[in-house]
Design a protein around this motif. Structure first.
Motif, PDB file in Angstrom:
ATOM      1  N   VAL A 460       0.865  -1.177   0.000  1.00 53.09           N
ATOM      2  CA  VAL A 460       0.000   0.000   0.000  1.00 53.09           C
ATOM      3  C   VAL A 460       0.906   1.232   0.000  1.00 53.09           C
ATOM      4  CG1 VAL A 460      -1.691   1.265   1.369  1.00 53.09           C
ATOM      5  CG2 VAL A 460      -1.801  -1.223   1.244  1.00 53.09           C
ATOM      6  N   VAL A 461       0.664   2.149  -0.935  1.00 52.41           N
ATOM      7  CA  VAL A 461       1.508   3.358  -1.006  1.00 52.41           C
ATOM      8  C   VAL A 461       0.630   4.609  -0.962  1.00 52.41           C
ATOM      9  CG1 VAL A 461       3.409   2.256  -2.239  1.00 52.41           C
ATOM     10  CG2 VAL A 461       1.521   3.244  -3.545  1.00 52.41           C
ATOM     11  N   ASP A 462       1.293   5.753  -0.830  1.00 46.46           N
ATOM     12  CA  ASP A 462       0.618   7.064  -0.824  1.00 46.46           C
ATOM     13  C   ASP A 462      -0.508   7.116   0.199  1.00 46.46           C
ATOM     14  OD1 ASP A 462       2.285   7.699  -2.926  1.00 46.46           O
ATOM     15  OD2 ASP A 462       0.851   7.055  -4.444  1.00 46.46           O
ATOM     16  N   VAL A 463      -0.209   6.723   1.445  1.00 44.74           N
ATOM     17  CA  VAL A 463      -1.236   6.739   2.495  1.00 44.74           C
ATOM     18  C   VAL A 463      -1.396   8.173   3.004  1.00 44.74           C
ATOM     19  CG1 VAL A 463      -1.942   5.778   4.724  1.00 44.74           C
ATOM     20  CG2 VAL A 463      -0.537   4.411   3.188  1.00 44.74           C
ATOM     21  N   SER A 464      -2.637   8.655   3.062  1.00 42.36           N
ATOM     22  CA  SER A 464      -2.885   9.995   3.613  1.00 42.36           C
ATOM     23  C   SER A 464      -4.099   9.953   4.531  1.00 42.36           C
ATOM     24  CB  SER A 464      -3.128  11.011   2.487  1.00 42.36           C
ATOM     25  OG  SER A 464      -4.348  10.705   1.827  1.00 42.36           O
ATOM     26  N   VAL A 465      -4.076  10.791   5.572  1.00 46.79           N
ATOM     27  CA  VAL A 465      -5.200  10.873   6.527  1.00 46.79           C
ATOM     28  C   VAL A 465      -5.766  12.293   6.424  1.00 46.79           C
ATOM     29  CG1 VAL A 465      -5.883  10.722   8.949  1.00 46.79           C
ATOM     30  CG2 VAL A 465      -4.110   9.197   8.062  1.00 46.79           C
ATOM     31  N   LYS A 466      -7.063  12.408   6.098  1.00 47.31           N
ATOM     32  CA  LYS A 466      -7.697  13.721   5.935  1.00 47.31           C
ATOM     33  C   LYS A 466      -8.835  13.847   6.935  1.00 47.31           C
ATOM     34  CE  LYS A 466      -9.881  16.589   2.339  1.00 47.31           C
ATOM     35  NZ  LYS A 466     -11.301  16.490   2.660  1.00 47.31           N
ATOM     36  N   TRP A 467      -8.839  14.927   7.701  1.00 53.73           N
ATOM     37  CA  TRP A 467      -9.867  15.161   8.723  1.00 53.73           C
ATOM     38  C   TRP A 467     -10.890  16.165   8.214  1.00 53.73           C
ATOM     39  CZ3 TRP A 467      -9.516  12.285  13.163  1.00 53.73           C
ATOM     40  CH2 TRP A 467      -8.268  11.664  13.408  1.00 53.73           C
ATOM     41  N   ASP A 468     -12.162  15.894   8.439  1.00 50.12           N
ATOM     42  CA  ASP A 468     -13.234  16.830   8.092  1.00 50.12           C
ATOM     43  C   ASP A 468     -13.952  17.187   9.396  1.00 50.12           C
ATOM     44  OD1 ASP A 468     -15.135  18.310   6.869  1.00 50.12           O
ATOM     45  OD2 ASP A 468     -16.258  16.625   6.001  1.00 50.12           O
ATOM     46  N   LEU A 469     -13.705  18.402   9.911  1.00 52.10           N
ATOM     47  CA  LEU A 469     -14.214  18.799  11.223  1.00 52.10           C
ATOM     48  C   LEU A 469     -15.066  20.055  11.090  1.00 52.10           C
ATOM     49  CD1 LEU A 469     -10.844  18.365  13.150  1.00 52.10           C
ATOM     50  CD2 LEU A 469     -12.795  16.810  13.235  1.00 52.10           C
ATOM     51  N   PRO A 470     -15.993  20.282  12.040  1.00 50.98           N
ATOM     52  CA  PRO A 470     -16.832  21.487  11.971  1.00 50.98           C
ATOM     53  C   PRO A 470     -15.981  22.761  12.032  1.00 50.98           C
ATOM     54  CG  PRO A 470     -17.335  20.164  13.933  1.00 50.98           C
ATOM     55  CD  PRO A 470     -16.287  19.436  13.184  1.00 50.98           C
ATOM     56  N   SER A 471     -16.533  23.880  11.529  1.00 52.66           N
ATOM     57  CA  SER A 471     -15.780  25.140  11.542  1.00 52.66           C
ATOM     58  C   SER A 471     -15.495  25.536  12.990  1.00 52.66           C
ATOM     59  CB  SER A 471     -16.581  26.246  10.845  1.00 52.66           C
ATOM     60  OG  SER A 471     -17.797  26.467  11.536  1.00 52.66           O
ATOM     61  N   GLY A 472     -14.324  26.107  13.192  1.00 51.79           N
ATOM     62  CA  GLY A 472     -13.924  26.492  14.546  1.00 51.79           C
ATOM     63  C   GLY A 472     -13.032  25.462  15.212  1.00 51.79           C
ATOM     64  N   VAL A 473     -12.967  24.236  14.630  1.00 56.20           N
ATOM     65  CA  VAL A 473     -12.107  23.180  15.203  1.00 56.20           C
ATOM     66  C   VAL A 473     -10.990  22.879  14.200  1.00 56.20           C
ATOM     67  CG1 VAL A 473     -11.985  20.831  16.125  1.00 56.20           C
ATOM     68  CG2 VAL A 473     -14.075  22.172  16.425  1.00 56.20           C
ATOM     69  N   SER A 474      -9.736  23.004  14.653  1.00 58.54           N
ATOM     70  CA  SER A 474      -8.606  22.658  13.779  1.00 58.54           C
ATOM     71  C   SER A 474      -7.924  21.406  14.328  1.00 58.54           C
ATOM     72  CB  SER A 474      -7.612  23.812  13.710  1.00 58.54           C
ATOM     73  OG  SER A 474      -7.071  24.054  14.999  1.00 58.54           O
ATOM     74  N   VAL A 475      -7.128  20.756  13.471  1.00 58.74           N
ATOM     75  CA  VAL A 475      -6.514  19.486  13.870  1.00 58.74           C
ATOM     76  C   VAL A 475      -4.995  19.556  13.690  1.00 58.74           C
ATOM     77  CG1 VAL A 475      -6.785  18.428  11.575  1.00 58.74           C
ATOM     78  CG2 VAL A 475      -6.639  16.956  13.584  1.00 58.74           C
ATOM     79  N   THR A 476      -4.247  18.955  14.624  1.00 59.44           N
ATOM     80  CA  THR A 476      -2.791  18.808  14.514  1.00 59.44           C
ATOM     81  C   THR A 476      -2.471  17.317  14.567  1.00 59.44           C
ATOM     82  OG1 THR A 476      -2.519  20.866  15.758  1.00 59.44           O
ATOM     83  CG2 THR A 476      -0.565  19.475  15.516  1.00 59.44           C
ATOM     84  N   ALA A 477      -1.839  16.811  13.504  1.00 57.43           N
ATOM     85  CA  ALA A 477      -1.455  15.387  13.505  1.00 57.43           C
ATOM     86  C   ALA A 477      -0.325  15.171  14.500  1.00 57.43           C
ATOM     87  CB  ALA A 477      -1.016  14.973  12.111  1.00 57.43           C
ATOM     88  N   LEU A 478      -0.442  14.149  15.343  1.00 59.82           N
ATOM     89  CA  LEU A 478       0.593  13.851  16.345  1.00 59.82           C
ATOM     90  C   LEU A 478       1.396  12.607  15.966  1.00 59.82           C
ATOM     91  CD1 LEU A 478      -1.556  14.461  19.544  1.00 59.82           C
ATOM     92  CD2 LEU A 478       0.032  16.061  18.469  1.00 59.82           C
ATOM     93  N   SER A 479       0.819  11.754  15.096  1.00 62.78           N
ATOM     94  CA  SER A 479       1.516  10.517  14.687  1.00 62.78           C
ATOM     95  C   SER A 479       2.322  10.782  13.428  1.00 62.78           C
ATOM     96  CB  SER A 479       0.498   9.412  14.386  1.00 62.78           C
ATOM     97  OG  SER A 479      -0.259   9.124  15.527  1.00 62.78           O
ATOM     98  N   PRO A 480       3.471  10.098  13.273  1.00 62.70           N
ATOM     99  CA  PRO A 480       4.197  10.215  12.003  1.00 62.70           C
ATOM    100  C   PRO A 480       3.352   9.623  10.873  1.00 62.70           C
ATOM    101  CG  PRO A 480       5.195   8.533  13.421  1.00 62.70           C
ATOM    102  CD  PRO A 480       4.120   9.193  14.219  1.00 62.70           C
ATOM    103  N   PRO A 481       3.635   9.960   9.618  1.00 63.70           N
ATOM    104  CA  PRO A 481       2.851   9.393   8.508  1.00 63.70           C
ATOM    105  C   PRO A 481       2.884   7.858   8.544  1.00 63.70           C
ATOM    106  CG  PRO A 481       4.365  11.092   7.714  1.00 63.70           C
ATOM    107  CD  PRO A 481       4.699  10.861   9.149  1.00 63.70           C
ATOM    108  N   ILE A 482       1.795   7.226   8.119  1.00 66.75           N
ATOM    109  CA  ILE A 482       1.725   5.753   8.123  1.00 66.75           C
ATOM    110  C   ILE A 482       2.632   5.225   7.011  1.00 66.75           C
ATOM    111  CG2 ILE A 482       0.211   3.758   7.803  1.00 66.75           C
ATOM    112  CD1 ILE A 482      -2.104   5.504   8.845  1.00 66.75           C
TER     113      ILE A 482
END
Length: 793
Positions: A460-482
């Motif tokens: 499996v290649v080109d793994v990406s994680v995309k978050w869809d969250l309500p407005s006003g909430v931002s996300v910071t990835a804490l895990s290294p890329p898979i």
């Protein structure tokens, strides 16, 4: 300077101050919280310092450390390591009690606990808490391991870390450990618990409700310390993806990792069967086998049998090589060779001669040699590492794999009790492969063949994680890329949510990837409402993930430390209360107003180690703590008296040059094979499955000859007579071998599945006629009832 002083002292001569260890495990779904209580009592007539070096799971996040002396509880703080050591020494110098817990510089799965200034007759109780993720096994069980065994770690000659530390841990045969262990576990999950198993004797599982979503289990009394305590927990529907949001700590700053909500995403991508059933026909397969003295006996025999299965299962046209290592290393071919009948036979001949006779465990040199070999066009490199994990330079080895992760995948196998989880998991994680542990009565072969299937499946290649969250909430990835996703394997991903939304309470996450050229994705909707009563387990595991990633970056290839990166690690470690390589837990009892008088005795508490058979203790170099020590007053002990710890009076102003006790080490020149020759069992007759497999050709076919007849339990005449006249001999022989495998060895199908697929492909290429007639005649001959389509024909 380190001198081998003090000899071996038995427990009758010097009482060991650690009396008992109590462990409570709380499992919530995929994560575990472990509370260990260590009870000490000073029976001597002088104050003492007790030093205990012990193993923890390699990915554990130590998050609480406290000591109770009399009625006083002292909770430790996380501080920068040198500062903590100085505070500990200052406390001892002024007659105060102090407690220091620190992680090994060389391996994140080894900790040292120093209990200082324990007055005569005084007791102390140490409470240690850590959180850890549970690994998923091939059979969907979740594996918790309490490492009770700390084997001597081999420290390569001239390596960093082999000088400068002034206390050496001691280890003893498991039967002589002078303290007791009690262990209990409580399991809860949204899904029912179907069963709990262990390699150690358990009291029966108690379910706390009719839905079976909560259960308790205890280790039966009298644990012998001859093995790690392994618990396998099985849930119904374990492969459902899930997301758990945990509220931040009220006392922490909003916007910080501990102050914001953190989510743990558990992923199980399901890949299309059509794609996963295709097996690669190319690749460069490099097998790296540990042949140090500690691999003697059953371990090296199992490794030889496993290499036989691996070599028979490789696809024609791929490339391969086998390296083995100890104090030095060897390879079968100067460079990887194309796989065919000639090269396979040559390799198998050399594999049969392999013994555990290469001394220590220098894994770095063969790895560097492998990575220096030019890669072969259109043959992706797959590295398989087999070791009992007894190395001292774990971080250096993992860093090397990480630096070369773009050019290969690394699959690792930890063999036996006490294999370093930090090393085995680290190799696979940084190498984008898969880790397996083989302990107790586990068979090595099915686990290794599962990893070979992973290696042969499309990656499996080109793994990406995309978050869809309500407005006003931002996300910071804490895990290294898979780096890697495998069929049936779980990935845990951590992220921090900052800000609040007035309207929506649901989020969505999409994991996209490409598989064999086909883009694909997995989607999960989840509630943003934090789970109740979850404590800070997810935050601590997330902090541990960030800390481990930063630690890897701080240690640059040249050995220089990045000061800015180190500062970040220390800040996050102190803020989250989770240990790191640059910090330590320190607790000082400031309430005991009377200074403790007199010189301080130092006691090093022995750690259990595996003894395959009673080899003389002299085969392992054990150096004692070096402080002021009167050699003339020490009793002369025979090497067979197993218990060892330093009986040294320890000056108050001793220098903690390197700080923490070193890992138990083996002398670089040590080779246990001579000592163990006398207790090696006689070779048993070969397993019938391996006998049949050993006769298969590289192309996938079998030949009709007396060896095949004997493997099938028949005479040559009995095997040749029923063959339909127009059918070629090798076609008939191959069909017979497939019928025997399906008729008698379905319980070991994982071990021969790949080589049987190769045999079926060979038969199809022959465009063989009368297959139905051959299968019927073969069933009649062997007394089976195997259907043609079951064999794959």
């Amino acid at each position: 300077m380190m001198v081998s002083c003090c000899g071996l002292i038995t427990s009758q001569k010097e009482p060991v101050p650690l009396k008992s260890v109590e462990v409570e495990l709380e499992v919530k779904d995929h994560v575990a919280t472990v509370v260990s209580t260590l009870n000490y009592h000073n029976q001597e007539d002088k104050p003492l310092e007790a030093v205990f070096v012990f193993p923890l799971p390699g990915d554990a996040a130590v998050c609480h450390f406290s000591a109770t002396v009399g009625q006083t509880e002292i909770v430790a703080e996380v501080k920068e390591k040198q500062e903590a050591r100085e505070e500990y020494d200052d406390a001892l110098s002024s007659g105060q009690q102090a407690f220091l817990l620190e992680e090994s510089e060389q391996s994140p799965d080894v900790f040292s606990l120093s209990v200082g200034s324990l007055p005569p007759g005084e007791s102390a109780s140490i409470r240690l808490e850590y959180v850890t993720e549970l690994a998923v096994q091939a059979d969907e069980g979740l594996r918790f391991l309490l490492p009770a065994v700390l084997n001597p770690r081999y420290q390569p000659q001239g390596s960093v870390g082999s000088e400068g530390s002034n206390v050496q841990v001691t280890s003893v045969p498991a039967s002589l450990v002078p303290y007791t262990l009690s262990f209990s576990a409580r399991v809860s999950s949204p899904r029912p618990v179907s069963k709990v198993e262990s390699s150690s004797p358990l009291d029966p599982v108690q379910y706390l409700n009719t839905e079976q979503i909560q259960a308790t289990v205890k280790l039966a009394a009298g644990h012998k310390f001859d093995r790690d305590v392994e618990l396998l927990i099985y849930y119904k529907d374990a492969h459902q993806p899930s997301a758990m949001v945990e509220a931040g700590q009220a006392s922490s700053q909003p916007g910080s990792l501990m102050g914001d909500p953190v989510v743990m995403l558990s992923l199980y991508p399901e890949f299309p069967q059509a794609v996963m059933s295709s097996v690669a026909s190319s690749g460069e397969f490099v097998f790296l086998l540990d042949r140090s003295g500690s691999m003697h006996g059953e371990r090296i025999k199992n490794a030889r049998d496993t290499l036989l299965l691996l070599l028979k299962s490789l696809p024609l046209g791929c490339y391969f090589n086998i390296y083995s290592f100890g104090s030095s290393f060897e390879h079968i071919f100067p460079k990887s060779e194309e796989y065919n009948q000639k090269t396979m036979e040559e390799a198998l001949k050399k594999v049969e001669e392999m013994e555990a006779n290469l001394g220590g465990t220098e894994i770095l040199k063969p790895l560097k040699h492998i990575y220096r070999q030019p890669s072969i066009p259109s043959q992706p490199r797959q590295l398989f590492v087999f070791t009992d994990g007894e190395v001292g330079n774990t971080k250096e080895v993992i860093n090397l794999v990480k630096q070369n992760s773009a050019s290969h995948r690394c699959f690792s196998f930890g063999i036996g009790e006490g294999a370093s989880s930090a090393l085995i998991n680290g190799l696979a994680k940084e190498g984008g492969g898969h880790a397996q542990f083989i302990t107790g009565a586990d068979r090595m072969q099915p686990k290794v063949m599962q990893s070979l299937r992973f290696a042969l499946q499309p990656s499996v290649v080109d793994v990406s994680v995309k978050w869809d969250l309500p407005s006003g909430v931002s996300v910071t990835a804490l895990s290294p890329p898979i780096a890697a996703l495998f069929q049936g394997q779980r990935s845990l991903v951590y992220a921090q949510f900052t800000g609040q939304s007035s309207e929506a309470s649901e989020g969505c996450v999409t994991v996209a990837y490409s598989l064999a050229g086909h883009p694909s994705q997995t989607q999960l909707h989840f509630s943003l409402k934090p789970a109740e009563d979850s404590g800070l387990t997810v935050h601590r595991l997330a902090a541990r993930t960030v800390i481990r990633s930063l630690e890897m970056e701080v240690r640059e290839p040249g050995g220089q430390e990045d000061a800015g990166g180190k500062k970040k690690v220390v800040e996050l470690s102190v803020q989250s209360g989770v240990s790191s390589v640059f910090t330590a837990f320190i607790a000082v009892n400031k309430s005991n107003s009377e200074a403790i008088q007199g010189p301080l005795l130092c006691r090093t508490i022995p750690t259990p180690r595996m003894m395959a058979c009673m080899a003389p203790m002299g085969s392992c170099s054990m150096r004692m703590p070096v402080m002021s020590c009167d050699m003339a007053q020490l009793p002369q002990m025979s090497p067979m008296m197993g218990l060892a710890f330093g009986q040294t009076s320890c000056s108050m102003d001793r220098q903690r040059a390197g700080g923490m006790p070193e890992l138990p080490q083996m002398s670089p020149m040590m080779d246990q094979s001579d000592t163990l020759e006398s207790c090696r069992p006689k070779q048993p007759p070969r397993d019938p499955l391996l006998q049949l497999v050993s006769l298969q050709k590289a192309s996938g076919c079998w030949l009709l000859d007396p060896h095949l007849a004997a493997a099938l339990g028949k005479t040559s005449e009995e095997v040749e007579k029923p063959k339909p006249a127009s059918v070629k001999q090798d076609v008939w022989a191959t069909i017979l071998a497939l019928i025997w495998l399906h008729g008698f060895k379905m319980d070991a199908q994982e071990e021969w599945e790949l080589l049987s697929m190769k045999a079926v492909s060979w038969l199809r290429a022959q465009k063989a006629s009368l297959v139905t007639q051959c299968v019927e005649a073969g069933n009649a001959l062997l007394g089976c009832n195997v259907q043609k389509d079951a064999v794959g024909l």
